[in-house]
Design an enzyme around this catalytic site. Structure first.
Site, PDB file in Angstrom:
ATOM      1  N   LYS A   1       4.038   2.505 -13.565  1.00 47.91           N
ATOM      2  CA  LYS A   1       2.574   2.324 -13.649  1.00 47.91           C
ATOM      3  C   LYS A   1       1.845   3.297 -12.725  1.00 47.91           C
ATOM      4  O   LYS A   1       0.672   3.613 -12.953  1.00 47.91           O
ATOM      5  CB  LYS A   1       2.179   0.863 -13.400  1.00 47.91           C
ATOM      6  CG  LYS A   1       2.527   0.301 -12.031  1.00 47.91           C
ATOM      7  CD  LYS A   1       1.504   0.605 -10.956  1.00 47.91           C
ATOM      8  CE  LYS A   1       2.072   0.365  -9.587  1.00 47.91           C
ATOM      9  NZ  LYS A   1       1.171   0.743  -8.494  1.00 47.91           N
TER      10      LYS A   1
ATOM     11  N   TRP B   1       1.229  -1.494   2.814  1.00 39.81           N
ATOM     12  CA  TRP B   1       1.843  -2.662   2.182  1.00 39.81           C
ATOM     13  C   TRP B   1       2.901  -3.269   3.108  1.00 39.81           C
ATOM     14  O   TRP B   1       3.033  -4.489   3.189  1.00 39.81           O
ATOM     15  CB  TRP B   1       2.436  -2.268   0.833  1.00 39.81           C
ATOM     16  CG  TRP B   1       3.078  -3.327  -0.030  1.00 39.81           C
ATOM     17  CD1 TRP B   1       4.192  -3.156  -0.789  1.00 39.81           C
ATOM     18  CD2 TRP B   1       2.641  -4.680  -0.273  1.00 39.81           C
ATOM     19  NE1 TRP B   1       4.473  -4.314  -1.485  1.00 39.81           N
ATOM     20  CE2 TRP B   1       3.544  -5.265  -1.179  1.00 39.81           C
ATOM     21  CE3 TRP B   1       1.588  -5.461   0.213  1.00 39.81           C
ATOM     22  CZ2 TRP B   1       3.428  -6.593  -1.633  1.00 39.81           C
ATOM     23  CZ3 TRP B   1       1.471  -6.781  -0.235  1.00 39.81           C
ATOM     24  CH2 TRP B   1       2.376  -7.327  -1.147  1.00 39.81           C
TER      25      TRP B   1
ATOM     26  N   ARG C   1      -4.569   3.771  -5.028  1.00 43.67           N
ATOM     27  CA  ARG C   1      -4.692   5.078  -4.364  1.00 43.67           C
ATOM     28  C   ARG C   1      -4.359   6.219  -5.320  1.00 43.67           C
ATOM     29  O   ARG C   1      -4.967   7.285  -5.253  1.00 43.67           O
ATOM     30  CB  ARG C   1      -3.758   5.119  -3.141  1.00 43.67           C
ATOM     31  CG  ARG C   1      -4.062   4.075  -2.109  1.00 43.67           C
ATOM     32  CD  ARG C   1      -2.976   3.949  -1.060  1.00 43.67           C
ATOM     33  NE  ARG C   1      -1.703   3.496  -1.623  1.00 43.67           N
ATOM     34  CZ  ARG C   1      -0.632   3.184  -0.922  1.00 43.67           C
ATOM     35  NH1 ARG C   1      -0.670   3.275   0.405  1.00 43.67           N
ATOM     36  NH2 ARG C   1       0.476   2.800  -1.505  1.00 43.67           N
TER      37      ARG C   1
HETATM   38  N1  LIG Z   1      -0.266  -0.006  -0.382  1.00 43.49           N
HETATM   39  C1  LIG Z   1      -0.212  -0.778  -1.471  1.00 43.49           C
HETATM   40  O1  LIG Z   1      -1.240  -1.326  -1.904  1.00 43.49           O
HETATM   41  C2  LIG Z   1       1.090  -1.026  -2.126  1.00 43.49           C
HETATM   42  C3  LIG Z   1       2.196  -0.211  -1.929  1.00 43.49           C
HETATM   43  N2  LIG Z   1       3.368  -0.481  -2.572  1.00 43.49           N
HETATM   44  C4  LIG Z   1       4.540   0.361  -2.387  1.00 43.49           C
HETATM   45  O2  LIG Z   1       5.095   0.134  -1.101  1.00 43.49           O
HETATM   46  C5  LIG Z   1       5.778   1.316  -0.643  1.00 43.49           C
HETATM   47  C6  LIG Z   1       5.303   1.637   0.760  1.00 43.49           C
HETATM   48  O3  LIG Z   1       3.923   1.874   0.734  1.00 43.49           O
HETATM   49  P1  LIG Z   1       2.945   1.550   1.943  1.00 43.49           P
HETATM   50  O4  LIG Z   1       3.468   0.453   2.809  1.00 43.49           O
HETATM   51  O5  LIG Z   1       1.606   1.354   1.331  1.00 43.49           O
HETATM   52  O6  LIG Z   1       3.020   2.887   2.804  1.00 43.49           O
HETATM   53  P2  LIG Z   1       1.821   3.895   3.175  1.00 43.49           P
HETATM   54  O7  LIG Z   1       1.641   4.856   2.101  1.00 43.49           O
HETATM   55  O8  LIG Z   1       0.632   3.129   3.631  1.00 43.49           O
HETATM   56  O9  LIG Z   1       2.311   4.553   4.527  1.00 43.49           O
HETATM   57  C7  LIG Z   1       3.156   5.595   4.663  1.00 43.49           C
HETATM   58  C8  LIG Z   1       4.278   5.117   5.566  1.00 43.49           C
HETATM   59  O10 LIG Z   1       5.289   6.124   5.601  1.00 43.49           O
HETATM   60  C9  LIG Z   1       5.727   6.277   6.941  1.00 43.49           C
HETATM   61  N3  LIG Z   1       6.356   7.578   7.081  1.00 43.49           N
HETATM   62  C10 LIG Z   1       5.751   8.795   7.180  1.00 43.49           C
HETATM   63  N4  LIG Z   1       6.690   9.764   7.313  1.00 43.49           N
HETATM   64  C11 LIG Z   1       7.895   9.126   7.284  1.00 43.49           C
HETATM   65  C12 LIG Z   1       9.239   9.579   7.347  1.00 43.49           C
HETATM   66  N5  LIG Z   1       9.549  10.884   7.460  1.00 43.49           N
HETATM   67  N6  LIG Z   1      10.217   8.647   7.282  1.00 43.49           N
HETATM   68  C13 LIG Z   1       9.940   7.343   7.130  1.00 43.49           C
HETATM   69  N7  LIG Z   1       8.687   6.849   7.066  1.00 43.49           N
HETATM   70  C14 LIG Z   1       7.683   7.747   7.137  1.00 43.49           C
HETATM   71  C15 LIG Z   1       4.474   6.081   7.748  1.00 43.49           C
HETATM   72  O11 LIG Z   1       4.790   5.787   9.072  1.00 43.49           O
HETATM   73  C16 LIG Z   1       3.854   4.892   7.026  1.00 43.49           C
HETATM   74  O12 LIG Z   1       4.409   3.695   7.499  1.00 43.49           O
HETATM   75  C17 LIG Z   1       5.474   2.412  -1.686  1.00 43.49           C
HETATM   76  O13 LIG Z   1       6.563   2.541  -2.570  1.00 43.49           O
HETATM   77  C18 LIG Z   1       4.270   1.853  -2.447  1.00 43.49           C
HETATM   78  O14 LIG Z   1       4.211   2.286  -3.793  1.00 43.49           O
HETATM   79  C19 LIG Z   1       3.512  -1.553  -3.392  1.00 43.49           C
HETATM   80  C20 LIG Z   1       2.459  -2.404  -3.604  1.00 43.49           C
HETATM   81  C21 LIG Z   1       1.174  -2.203  -3.009  1.00 43.49           C
HETATM   82  O1  LIG Z   2       1.207  -0.624  -6.202  1.00 46.51           O
HETATM   83  C1  LIG Z   2       0.048  -0.859  -5.943  1.00 46.51           C
HETATM   84  C2  LIG Z   2      -0.635  -2.098  -6.350  1.00 46.51           C
HETATM   85  O2  LIG Z   2       0.242  -3.042  -6.901  1.00 46.51           O
HETATM   86  C3  LIG Z   2      -0.751   0.123  -5.179  1.00 46.51           C
HETATM   87  O3  LIG Z   2      -0.912   1.267  -5.938  1.00 46.51           O
HETATM   88  P1  LIG Z   2      -1.384   2.619  -5.237  1.00 46.51           P
HETATM   89  O4  LIG Z   2      -0.219   3.164  -4.473  1.00 46.51           O
HETATM   90  O5  LIG Z   2      -1.879   3.471  -6.348  1.00 46.51           O
HETATM   91  O6  LIG Z   2      -2.507   2.200  -4.303  1.00 46.51           O
END
Ligand SMILES: NC(=O)C1=CN([C@@H]2O[C@H](COP(=O)(O)OP(=O)(O)OC[C@H]3O[C@@H](n4cnc5c(N)ncnc54)[C@H](O)[C@@H]3O)[C@@H](O)[C@H]2O)C=CC1
Ligand SMILES: O=C(CO)COP(=O)(O)O
Length: 380
Positions: free
Chosen positions: A230, A38, A294
């Site tokens: 959620k 994200w 996920r």
């Molecule tokens: N992926 C999605 O579809 C969505 C995610 N989110 C939220 O956004 C937030 C971030 O999720 P994503 O960008 O999807 O991340 P992700 O789950 O794809 O990636 C994990 C991230 O954590 C980093 N990481 C690993 N170990 C670490 C450490 N010790 N310290 C700092 N960073 C570290 C990695 O380098 C990577 O950038 C979460 O709270 C998630 O719920 C919100 C909406 C959509």
């Molecule tokens: O927050 C999300 C969509 O809005 C993504 O949810 P997941 O981390 O379950 O993929």
């Protein structure tokens, strides 16, 4: 609250080069703290707008938690060379104005606007590293779905950022599966702000695109808690999928989940507005995550394996470095419920945690012999 008019100024097309030094000084610099799935899509959205809008510097800095790829190259170097986050968002160009930076202090030091988007478990450590390293008048926004539980009670991630860094922090949540937005499929999102509507409008400008429609509401806690809770319900939906219980059962979990989400929000923060649950951050995010997220996917595998393989193991195998938020959030919510004597009031949220730690079997998600979940949730 009426939606903020769509992206005022979105059609402006000047670049940094068109401006005098004074005008350039007035522009805001944006840094993204985080570069996962994200985080990378957020960089793409923002970078497309900073090129178009005169209020922002073109360059968007993105802090990368550095890692070495199987090729032996550093992830940051590859992002800067290819303009793609080959690990967390392969195949998508981020925009040439995105600069990956492995040095967090360097990445934030010039920023006027900080976008936080890392898995929530890393935020406490990140905030500690940033104390005293950011500009005094920085505005922040959190895209992070999760919370921390402290001895004194639950602490939302936006509050953690505000308290530790002394900055105002909005939130952006919504039905936002990153891979879909990455290929420009239409989505909506909700910005939650506390008092400053002008700042909220600036965040709307920064994120809005024709395929990413952003609305601002004055309800930080409601927006952030919807996005956080959620993920717990989505685990329940995944258990149902793993047990092949069908769509009606999954719809029941989503309905009961929404009732418990609303009750939990209102018990923690009486200011939370009913209307927030009908924004993208509420019912829409619940639906999309229970269908395609996920958390749902890994919970499905957990139930298919009869709970015999741990979430940690399945996460590592199925998500290649991406992180689940629902399992730790379920534990955190459970801590709050036990501490406050609310376990009986929230049977679905409590049961999801008990299943995820192996105390109950996945089939307990609908316990037909003892329909506590149904009765309890309807009382709320
Ligand atoms: N992926 C999605 O579809 C969505 C995610 N989110 C939220 O956004 C937030 C971030 O999720 P994503 O960008 O999807 O991340 P992700 O789950 O794809 O990636 C994990 C991230 O954590 C980093 N990481 C690993 N170990 C670490 C450490 N010790 N310290 C700092 N960073 C570290 C990695 O380098 C990577 O950038 C979460 O709270 C998630 O719920 C919100 C909406 C959509
Ligand atoms: O927050 C999300 C969509 O809005 C993504 O949810 P997941 O981390 O379950 O993929």
């Amino acid at each position: 609250m009426a939606p903020i008019p769509e992206a005022p100024g979105i059609s402006e097309t000047a670049t940094d080069n068109n401006f005098s030094n004074d005008e350039a000084r007035d522009k805001s610099r944006v840094t993204i703290v985080g570069s996962g799935n994200w985080g990378s899509v957020a960089a793409k959205l923002i970078a497309s707008n900073t090129l178009k809008l005169t209020a922002f510097h073109d360059e968007v800095r993105m802090w990368v938690y550095e890692e070495t790829l199987p090729s032996g190259e550093k992830l940051t170097d590859v992002i800067n060379k290819t303009n793609e986050n080959v690990k967390y968002l392969p195949g998508i160009k981020l925009g040439k104005n995105v600069v990956a930076d492995p040095d967090i202090e360097n990445a934030v030091k010039e920023a006027n606007m900080l976008v936080f988007v890392t898995p929530h478990q890393f935020m406490e450590g990140i905030c500690k590293r940033l104390v005293g390293k950011i500009k005094a008048d920085v505005e922040a926004i959190s895209l992070i779905k999760g919370m921390e539980v402290k001895p004194e009670g639950p602490c939302m991630i936006s509050s953690l950022i505000s308290q530790q860094l002394g900055v105002n922090c909005c939130v952006l949540m919504g039905a936002n599966i990153a891979n879909e937005i990455a290929v420009e499929k239409f989505s909506e999102a909700t910005i939650g702000y506390r008092e400053n509507r002008v700042t909220a409008e600036k965040w709307v400008q920064l994120f809005y695109t024709p395929y990413f429609s952003v609305t601002a509401v004055q309800d930080v806690e409601g927006v952030e808690l919807c996005g956080t809770l959620k993920n717990v319900v989505a685990l329940g939906a995944g258990f149902v999928d793993g047990l092949e219980m069908g769509n009606n059962t999954k719809a029941a979990i989503m309905r009961l989940g929404l009732i418990e989400m609303k009750a939990f929000c209102k018990l923690l923060f009486s200011s939370v507005k009913d209307s927030t649950f009908f924004e993208s951050c509420g019912v829409a995010d619940l639906i999309t995550t229970c269908l395609g997220g996920r958390n749902r996917k890994v919970a499905e595998a957990f139930a298919k394996n009869g709970g015999n393989r741990s979430f940690d193991e399945l996460e590592a195998e199925m998500l290649q470095g991406q992180k689940l938020q629902g399992v730790s959030t379920a534990r955190e919510v459970y801590e709050v419920l036990s501490h406050r004597g609310w376990l009986q009031l929230f049977p679905l949220l409590a049961t999801v945690h008990e299943i995820s730690i192996g105390r109950l079997p996945p089939s307990a998600i609908v316990n037909y012999n003892e329909p506590k979940a149904v009765r309890g949730s309807n009382k709320l």
